[in-house]
Every structure is written in structure tokens, then in C-alpha cells.
Design a protein around this motif. Structure first.
Motif, PDB file in Angstrom:
ATOM      1  N   GLY A  59       0.782  -1.231   0.000  1.00  0.00           N
ATOM      2  CA  GLY A  59       0.000   0.000   0.000  1.00  0.00           C
ATOM      3  C   GLY A  59       0.811   1.277   0.000  1.00  0.00           C
ATOM      4  O   GLY A  59       0.273   2.346   0.302  1.00  0.00           O
ATOM      5  N   TYR A  60       2.104   1.239  -0.382  1.00  0.00           N
ATOM      6  CA  TYR A  60       2.912   2.461  -0.448  1.00  0.00           C
ATOM      7  C   TYR A  60       2.667   3.156  -1.794  1.00  0.00           C
ATOM      8  O   TYR A  60       2.788   2.535  -2.859  1.00  0.00           O
ATOM      9  CB  TYR A  60       4.386   2.131  -0.288  1.00  0.00           C
ATOM     10  CG  TYR A  60       4.772   1.769   1.128  1.00  0.00           C
ATOM     11  CD1 TYR A  60       5.130   2.744   2.048  1.00  0.00           C
ATOM     12  CD2 TYR A  60       4.769   0.433   1.540  1.00  0.00           C
ATOM     13  CE1 TYR A  60       5.481   2.408   3.348  1.00  0.00           C
ATOM     14  CE2 TYR A  60       5.111   0.087   2.837  1.00  0.00           C
ATOM     15  CZ  TYR A  60       5.467   1.087   3.736  1.00  0.00           C
ATOM     16  OH  TYR A  60       5.819   0.754   5.022  1.00  0.00           O
ATOM     17  N   ILE A  61       2.360   4.447  -1.695  1.00  0.00           N
ATOM     18  CA  ILE A  61       1.995   5.243  -2.875  1.00  0.00           C
ATOM     19  C   ILE A  61       2.970   6.410  -2.997  1.00  0.00           C
ATOM     20  O   ILE A  61       3.280   7.085  -2.010  1.00  0.00           O
ATOM     21  CB  ILE A  61       0.557   5.773  -2.777  1.00  0.00           C
ATOM     22  CG1 ILE A  61      -0.430   4.602  -2.705  1.00  0.00           C
ATOM     23  CG2 ILE A  61       0.221   6.669  -3.959  1.00  0.00           C
ATOM     24  CD1 ILE A  61      -1.854   5.035  -2.427  1.00  0.00           C
ATOM     25  N   LEU A  62       3.416   6.654  -4.209  1.00  0.00           N
ATOM     26  CA  LEU A  62       4.311   7.774  -4.501  1.00  0.00           C
ATOM     27  C   LEU A  62       3.552   8.826  -5.298  1.00  0.00           C
ATOM     28  O   LEU A  62       2.820   8.511  -6.239  1.00  0.00           O
ATOM     29  CB  LEU A  62       5.522   7.285  -5.300  1.00  0.00           C
ATOM     30  CG  LEU A  62       6.694   8.245  -5.474  1.00  0.00           C
ATOM     31  CD1 LEU A  62       7.283   8.649  -4.120  1.00  0.00           C
ATOM     32  CD2 LEU A  62       7.771   7.604  -6.352  1.00  0.00           C
ATOM     33  N   THR A  63       3.722  10.092  -4.903  1.00  0.00           N
ATOM     34  CA  THR A  63       3.053  11.207  -5.576  1.00  0.00           C
ATOM     35  C   THR A  63       3.873  12.476  -5.378  1.00  0.00           C
ATOM     36  O   THR A  63       4.973  12.442  -4.811  1.00  0.00           O
ATOM     37  CB  THR A  63       1.618  11.387  -5.048  1.00  0.00           C
ATOM     38  OG1 THR A  63       0.946  12.384  -5.831  1.00  0.00           O
ATOM     39  CG2 THR A  63       1.619  11.786  -3.593  1.00  0.00           C
TER      40      THR A  63
END
Length: 546
Positions: A275-279
Motif C-alpha cells: 500500500g505504499y503510494i508515490l506522488t
């Protein structure tokens, strides 16, 4: 008496001929011919009488010889007989008086040869030069089409039936493409047509199908009465995309105090299945609530901000789920070349999972965008002409292998087809710090630098126009503490020369915070060596705020 009879005989002969020919009316030319013949016969008769009177002693060579132009009658001299005619007079008289034996006709006019053309009418009889017949346009066109069909048919047959090679080009191309797809190594793979086709964006559908589930939509919210908390982020967002987005304001009657109000919209992608998200950092700003929508999931997820960097414009979020999430792998942005195809996926203007395609237009692009919190100095950006719009920020920029090579971050609002993405070479170096919510150290010395040029060198009395000119030094910064001054020229770091300010900055960033370096400086024509301790920009900014 005999002479008179012969003359009368000739007169009768010509009168009979004239009487018969007078019936041929309309031929004056023939009439003149008859008169000439008559006169000629009379002259010849007088000539014979004169020779008879002169006797056989007359020189035969002096007698003229005549040939009739209209028949087989010929007068002769002594060569034919001793003073007599070649034909006896009686025989001549007898032949001349017989109309059935001789017919006097005028000489036929000789015909010339002349081509039949526009300036001369065609002759109905006789010799003619015929004009060459011309080929019609219809015949030429039919011949041309027949040749095209014949040559085309032969070429197609030779190609598909392999007339001239043992393995045709189509078969070879298919075999090479299969080998590359299966991961086989071929020495000719780099130059084969199959590789050229694979490098083209003809697999966009496959890329989108595999990548789209890992691309998420990010929505941010803030409290109605605290619009200022998100104003900085929105002001910064307008720097990228113009004035389309405005900061939300509370209702005029104040009844909306304390309610969550939509603040912004952006994109991101999951890089780890937990569930790691990059933005982008500017997508979330100072939002009080962050919601994430994942494709094929019925519910939205509330995300937690783990770490962010204002300077790098990066942020990492975390969502929780019962099952592993789809992910996108991080590729190598240094391996992509200008002109290579790239794919952008995001949520522009709220249109979920929109795909756009373009090429890599440039690399190593620096841009600076100021806002109320400071100035973001982007470096090493990837430039692309793939369409990027509001809502694409934070979404992935993908190569033809399905790997992320950058995060779509900005687009020029005054141009078309100029978008920018943060490369993965920058992301990978700080990704662990962002996941662990650790400050990302930024090495710096605290000096503003300019590139040297001929004008600066002349004013400073320096022969060499290379290096970095110190425009200013921050108070109490590492450069200030190391005695670096305005108008100093830094020509090297630790004895290694650097011709421009950007080269020197890159060399400083490779150092670790706390390292001591030696700056090679030229001041007033003298060469100096200054020792400076590399500092952390984050710590220096925090100290100034206190």
C-alpha cells in the motif's frame, strides 16, 4: 515529182493524225506536240535532199544523227550504209502511213517524289511516302497498367514464396521478434526490423492494461474555516497549470464551518503491494484528509502521509488493505534516450485513468517555481510532449517496457506539448527516507553562484573566464563560516576543476552532510584554498525559522 508525192504523203499522214486527235478536246499541250513533230519531219526531209545533191563525197561525219523522241524511228548517216538511211525511204513511208503500227503520243511527264504532309495534298496515284501512324493515349495507358500489374505480381510472388532466398524477410522478421519476446539473445537484434517495431508504441494497449490498476486517484480535503492551510498548495498548483484552480472558501453565512471541503485532485501510483503510494508533495499540500481511489475497488481508502520533501516535490502515502495491491516497478531513467516513446497515465480534470502518449523531448531540464513557502528548484527533469493536464500530477511516466521512469509534475501553461517529470534517479535516492518519514538531507554551502563569462573576468581582472562567481553568501551559512566572500570565483572543489556553477553544485550534492571540503578560489587575482563544512539545508531553514 517524187519529192512532191512524198511531201503530200507526209501531209496526208499528219492530216489524218490531226483529224483523229482533234476529237480529243481539252488537250492543247498535245496539239503543240503534233505541230513540233510535223516541223521536225519536214526539216529532216530537207536535210536528206541536201545530202543527195552533195553526193557520196560528202563527209559522213558532218551529217548529224537524230533520234526520234516518240518512237523507234531513227535516221542514220554513212555509218549504216553508203549514203543511204538506216531504213529505206519506201519502208519509212510505208511505216509512217500506217496508223495501226505507230501512235504518236507526247512524252510522259516524270513524277517526283515528295512526302505527303499538311502543306501538300495526298496523291491519288503513283509513289507516295505514307505518314507514320500515331499511338493513341488509350493504348499507352493500357500498356502502363499491364506493366504495373505484372511487376507488382512478380514482386509479391517473389516475396511470399521466397524465390531468391532460403528464408524470406517476413519469416526472418517473425523469428527475430519471437526470439526477442522470449528473452533470447541475438547478435543482430539491435539492427533487426523486429526490434525497431518493438521500440515503437504499438504495445500501448498492453502497457495500459498492465499499469492502469496500480495508478490511483488522490483527492484532498480541508476544513471550511481553515482554507489558508491549503492555500499555499493551491497557489503553487496554479504556477503549473494557470488560474483554473482556486482555493475553496467557506459559505457566506458561515454555516459550513468545520466541514471538509474538496481542496485538490491529483494522481499517484502504488510501488509496493503493501500500500505504499508515490506522488507529488504539491498534490497533498497541507491537506487534513487524503482519500485514494484504487481501480477495481468499490471503496475509497483514507491515506496516511508518511514523508514529504518540499524541495524535491515528493511524497509517500500509505493505505491499508486486506489483499496485496497491484504495483508498478521503478525503472532506470538514465537509460532512456531522447526520442524514446513514453506513456503517461493519470486523472486529468477528474477523468479517471486517462492515457496519453509521446516521446522524451529532453533530459536534465532545470526549472524554478516560486510560491508563498519559497521557491522549488527542480533539476534533472525529464521533458516530454505527452499531454499532461491538471490532475496528472503525481502520475507515472512509463517507458515501453512498462517501467516507471518519472513522476509527472509540471507543464508549461504558456506552451503546448511541454511537460516535465521527476526522474526515478532522483526518487530512488530518497525513497527510503520518505517511507520512514525521515528528513532528507540536502547538502549545501549557502552561497548563490553564477557562471563566469568574459565580461565578469575582465571586470575582475581574471584571464580565465571559467568557474562559479559568488553573487552572495547567506549569513551564518557554511560558506559564511568558511570565509567565502562576494565576488570570489570558485574554480574547483578538492582540487578538481569545475567550469560552471551547475557543475560545482552537483559536486557539492555528492558530498555528505558534515564532510569538510576545500574550495579552490580566486580573489583579487590571488589563488586561495578555503575549507568549508557541508551543511544540511533543512537544518539551516529550521534554524532561520527559530
Amino acid at each position: 515529182m517524187d519529192d512532191q508525192n512524198r511531201r503530200n504523203g507526209y501531209d496526208d499522214f499528219f492530216r489524218e493524225g490531226d483529224s483523229e486527235r482533234r476529237s480529243e478536246e481539252g488537250d492543247p499541250k498535245a496539239q503543240r506536240g503534233y505541230e513540233q513533230e510535223r516541223e521536225q519531219h519536214e526539216q529532216e526531209q530537207h536535210e536528206r535532199e541536201r545530202h543527195e545533191q552533195e553526193g557520196p563525197q560528202a563527209n559522213a561525219s558532218e551529217r548529224p544523227s537524230h533520234y526520234y523522241t516518240y518512237g523507234p524511228f531513227k535516221t542514220g548517216g554513212g555509218a549504216q550504209g553508203a549514203g543511204t538511211d538506216a531504213y529505206p525511204r519506201a519502208a519509212s513511208s510505208e511505216r509512217l502511213t500506217r496508223q495501226e503500227d505507230v501512235q504518236i503520243t507526247p512524252p510522259a511527264q516524270e513524277r517526283g517524289f515528295a512526302p505527303v504532309g499538311k502543306s501538300q495534298p495526298r496523291q491519288s496515284a503513283g509513289w507516295q511516302v505514307r505518314e507514320k501512324s500515331r499511338t493513341s493515349f488509350k493504348a499507352i495507358a493500357i500498356s502502363f497498367l499491364a506493366g504495373v500489374l505484372l511487376v507488382g505480381g512478380l514482386m509479391a510472388a517473389a516475396d511470399y514464396q521466397n524465390w531468391f532466398t532460403s528464408a524470406g524477410p517476413l519469416a526472418q522478421e517473425t523469428e527475430t521478434a519471437s526470439a526477442v519476446t522470449a528473452g533470447g539473445n541475438s547478435s543482430d537484434a539491435s539492427t533487426s526490423l523486429a526490434n525497431v517495431v518493438m521500440d515503437r508504441p504499438d504495445n500501448i494497449a498492453n502497457i495500459f492494461e498492465a499499469s492502469s490498476p496500480a495508478v490511483v486517484k488522490i483527492e484532498t480535503f480541508t476544513r471550511s474555516g481553515t482554507g489558508a492551510s491549503g492555500s499555499d498548495s493551491m497557489d503553487f498548483f496554479r504556477q503549473f497549470f494557470g488560474d483554473e484552480y482556486t482555493t475553496p472558501t467557506p459559505n457566506g453565512n458561515g454555516s459550513g464551518q468545520g466541514e471538509l471541503t474538496p481542496l485538490g485532485l491529483g494522481s499517484g501510483f502504488i510501488f509496493e503491494d503493501t500500500g505504499y503510494i508515490l506522488t507529488n508533495q504539491h498534490v497533498i499540500g497541507d491537506a487534513e484528509r487524503i482519500e485514494v481511489t484504487v481501480q477495481d475497488y468499490a471503496k475509497t481508502f483514507e491515506a496516511k502521509l508518511l514523508g514529504s520533501s518540499y524541495e524535491l516535490d515528493l511524497a509517500v502515502l500509505k493505505i491499508e488493505g486486506d489483499e496485496p495491491f497491484p504495483t508498478l516497478p521503478l525503472g532506470d531513467s538514465d537509460s532512456i534516450e531522447i526520442g524514446d516513446w513514453v506513456v503517461a497515465i493519470g486523472n486529468p480534470h477528474g477523468f479517471d485513468h486517462t492515457v496519453t502518449v509521446g516521446v522524451l523531448s529532453a533530459k536534465e531540464r532545470p526549472i524554478s517555481i516560486p510560491d508563498e513557502q519559497g521557491t522549488r528548484n527542480y533539476e534533472h527533469l525529464l521533458q516530454t510532449d505527452a499531454s499532461i493536464n491538471p490532475g496528472n500530477s503525481g502520475g507515472p511516466l512509463i517507458n515501453t517496457s512498462g517501467e516507471v521512469i518519472g513522476i509527472n509534475t509540471a507543464v508549461s501553461s504558456q506552451a503546448q506539448g511541454i511537460g516535465f517529470a521527476i526522474p526515478t534517479s532522483t526518487i530512488k535516492s530518497v525513497l527510503d527516507s520518505l517511507k520512514n518519514n525521515e528528513d532528507i538531507p540536502i547538502p549545501f554551502i549557502g552561497a548563490t553562484l553564477l557562471d563566469m563569462n568574459e565580461q565578469y573576468a575582465e571586470q575582475l581582472g581574471i584571464e580565465n573566464a571559467e568557474g562559479a562567481l559568488v553573487e552572495g553568501v547567506l549569513y551564518n551559512s557554511p560558506a559564511y563560516q568558511g570565509d567565502l566572500r562576494q565576488f570570489d570565483v570558485i574554480v574547483g572543489l578538492n582540487g578538481e576543476g569545475h567550469a560552471t556553477a551547475s557543475e560545482l553544485v552537483e559536486a557539492i550534492k555528492t558530498q555528505k552532510v558534515g564532510d569538510t571540503v576545500t574550495l579552490n578560489v580566486v580573489r583579487g587575482g590571488r589563488e586561495l584554498e578555503l575549507e568549508v563544512v557541508i551543511g544540511d539545508r533543512n537544518d539551516f531553514a529550521s534554524a532561520l525559522q527559530r
